[in-house]
Design a protein around this motif. Structure first.
Motif, PDB file in Angstrom:
ATOM      1  N   ASP A  59       0.739  -1.190   0.358  1.00 30.54           N
ATOM      2  CA  ASP A  59       0.610  -0.168  -0.063  1.00 30.54           C
ATOM      3  C   ASP A  59       0.534   0.870  -0.317  1.00 30.54           C
ATOM      4  O   ASP A  59       0.326   1.925  -0.334  1.00 30.54           O
ATOM      5  CB  ASP A  59      -0.899   0.011   0.924  1.00 30.54           C
ATOM      6  CG  ASP A  59      -1.789  -0.915   1.511  1.00 30.54           C
ATOM      7  OD1 ASP A  59      -2.545  -0.965  -0.326  1.00 30.54           O
ATOM      8  OD2 ASP A  59      -2.747  -0.885   2.392  1.00 30.54           O
ATOM      9  N   ASN A  98      -3.131  -1.997  -5.521  1.00 26.44           N
ATOM     10  CA  ASN A  98      -2.731  -1.300  -4.306  1.00 26.44           C
ATOM     11  C   ASN A  98      -3.054   0.315  -4.587  1.00 26.44           C
ATOM     12  O   ASN A  98      -4.171   0.690  -5.703  1.00 26.44           O
ATOM     13  CB  ASN A  98      -1.094  -0.874  -4.107  1.00 26.44           C
ATOM     14  CG  ASN A  98      -0.702  -0.209  -4.765  1.00 26.44           C
ATOM     15  OD1 ASN A  98      -0.598  -0.100  -6.595  1.00 26.44           O
ATOM     16  ND2 ASN A  98       0.362  -0.902  -4.814  1.00 26.44           N
ATOM     17  N   GLU A  99      -2.992   1.423  -3.990  1.00 23.12           N
ATOM     18  CA  GLU A  99      -3.881   2.542  -4.188  1.00 23.12           C
ATOM     19  C   GLU A  99      -3.122   3.772  -5.109  1.00 23.12           C
ATOM     20  O   GLU A  99      -3.603   3.872  -6.283  1.00 23.12           O
ATOM     21  CB  GLU A  99      -3.596   3.553  -3.223  1.00 23.12           C
ATOM     22  CG  GLU A  99      -4.583   4.837  -3.334  1.00 23.12           C
ATOM     23  CD  GLU A  99      -5.466   5.061  -3.157  1.00 23.12           C
ATOM     24  OE1 GLU A  99      -6.058   5.673  -4.408  1.00 23.12           O
ATOM     25  OE2 GLU A  99      -6.890   3.910  -2.579  1.00 23.12           O
ATOM     26  N   THR A 109     -11.921   3.530  -9.596  1.00 24.96           N
ATOM     27  CA  THR A 109     -11.528   3.139  -7.771  1.00 24.96           C
ATOM     28  C   THR A 109     -11.366   1.247  -8.221  1.00 24.96           C
ATOM     29  O   THR A 109     -10.965   0.603  -8.412  1.00 24.96           O
ATOM     30  CB  THR A 109     -12.930   3.030  -7.378  1.00 24.96           C
ATOM     31  OG1 THR A 109     -13.500   2.338  -7.818  1.00 24.96           O
ATOM     32  CG2 THR A 109     -13.222   5.189  -7.742  1.00 24.96           C
ATOM     33  N   ARG A 110     -11.002   1.462  -6.687  1.00 21.67           N
ATOM     34  CA  ARG A 110     -10.610  -0.179  -6.502  1.00 21.67           C
ATOM     35  C   ARG A 110     -11.546  -1.348  -6.595  1.00 21.67           C
ATOM     36  O   ARG A 110     -11.116  -1.964  -7.185  1.00 21.67           O
ATOM     37  CB  ARG A 110      -9.860  -0.494  -4.328  1.00 21.67           C
ATOM     38  CG  ARG A 110      -9.669  -1.634  -4.139  1.00 21.67           C
ATOM     39  CD  ARG A 110      -8.526  -1.402  -2.522  1.00 21.67           C
ATOM     40  NE  ARG A 110      -7.922  -2.518  -2.560  1.00 21.67           N
ATOM     41  CZ  ARG A 110      -8.522  -4.001  -2.082  1.00 21.67           C
ATOM     42  NH1 ARG A 110      -9.970  -3.571  -2.361  1.00 21.67           N
ATOM     43  NH2 ARG A 110      -7.848  -5.163  -1.791  1.00 21.67           N
ATOM     44  N   CYS A 119      -4.375   2.317  -8.306  1.00 22.46           N
ATOM     45  CA  CYS A 119      -5.845   2.453  -8.270  1.00 22.46           C
ATOM     46  C   CYS A 119      -5.623   3.961  -9.514  1.00 22.46           C
ATOM     47  O   CYS A 119      -6.238   4.727 -10.185  1.00 22.46           O
ATOM     48  CB  CYS A 119      -6.548   3.036  -7.665  1.00 22.46           C
ATOM     49  SG  CYS A 119      -7.101   1.293  -6.666  1.00 22.46           S
ATOM     50  N   THR A 120      -4.805   4.693  -9.253  1.00 22.68           N
ATOM     51  CA  THR A 120      -4.346   6.203  -9.217  1.00 22.68           C
ATOM     52  C   THR A 120      -3.757   5.516 -10.784  1.00 22.68           C
ATOM     53  O   THR A 120      -4.305   6.755 -11.329  1.00 22.68           O
ATOM     54  CB  THR A 120      -3.233   6.859  -8.475  1.00 22.68           C
ATOM     55  OG1 THR A 120      -3.845   7.167  -7.149  1.00 22.68           O
ATOM     56  CG2 THR A 120      -2.509   8.061  -8.735  1.00 22.68           C
TER      57      THR A 120
END
Length: 75
Positions: free
Chosen positions: A30, A50-51, A60-61, A54-55
Motif C-alpha cells: 500500500d 494498491n492505491e 477506483t479499487r 488505482c491512481t
C-alpha cells in the motif's frame, strides 16, 4: 489431552505470525511508489491492487477488482 493443547497453541501461534506477515506485506504494498496488481493467472481477474495502481489506471479499487486484465486499456 496435553498434546492436543500444545498443538492448538502452536496453531494459534502460527496463525498469528502469518497474520502479522500479511499485515506487513499489505502495508508495504500500500505504501509503495509502484503500482501493484495481483492477477489470477487462470482467469486474468484482478485479485488485488494498491492505491498507486488505482491512481495510475484511473479506476477506483472496487472498479478494478471487478475487471480482468484485458478490460483495462493502459493510458
Amino acid at each position: 489431552m496435553p498434546g492436543q493443547v500444545a498443538i492448538l497453541l502452536r496453531n494459534i501461534s502460527d496463525r498469528k505470525r502469518t497474520e502479522q506477515g500479511l499485515e506487513l506485506f499489505r502495508a508495504l504494498v500500500d505504501r509503495s511508489n509502484d503500482a501493484f496488481e495481483i492477477i489470477d493467472p487462470e482467469t486474468a481477474r484482478i485479485l488485488d491492487v494498491n492505491e498507486k495502481g488505482c491512481t495510475e489506471l484511473g479506476y477506483t479499487r472496487e472498479e478494478i477488482l471487478s475487471l480482468r486484465v484485458f478490460d483495462i486499456a493502459p493510458p
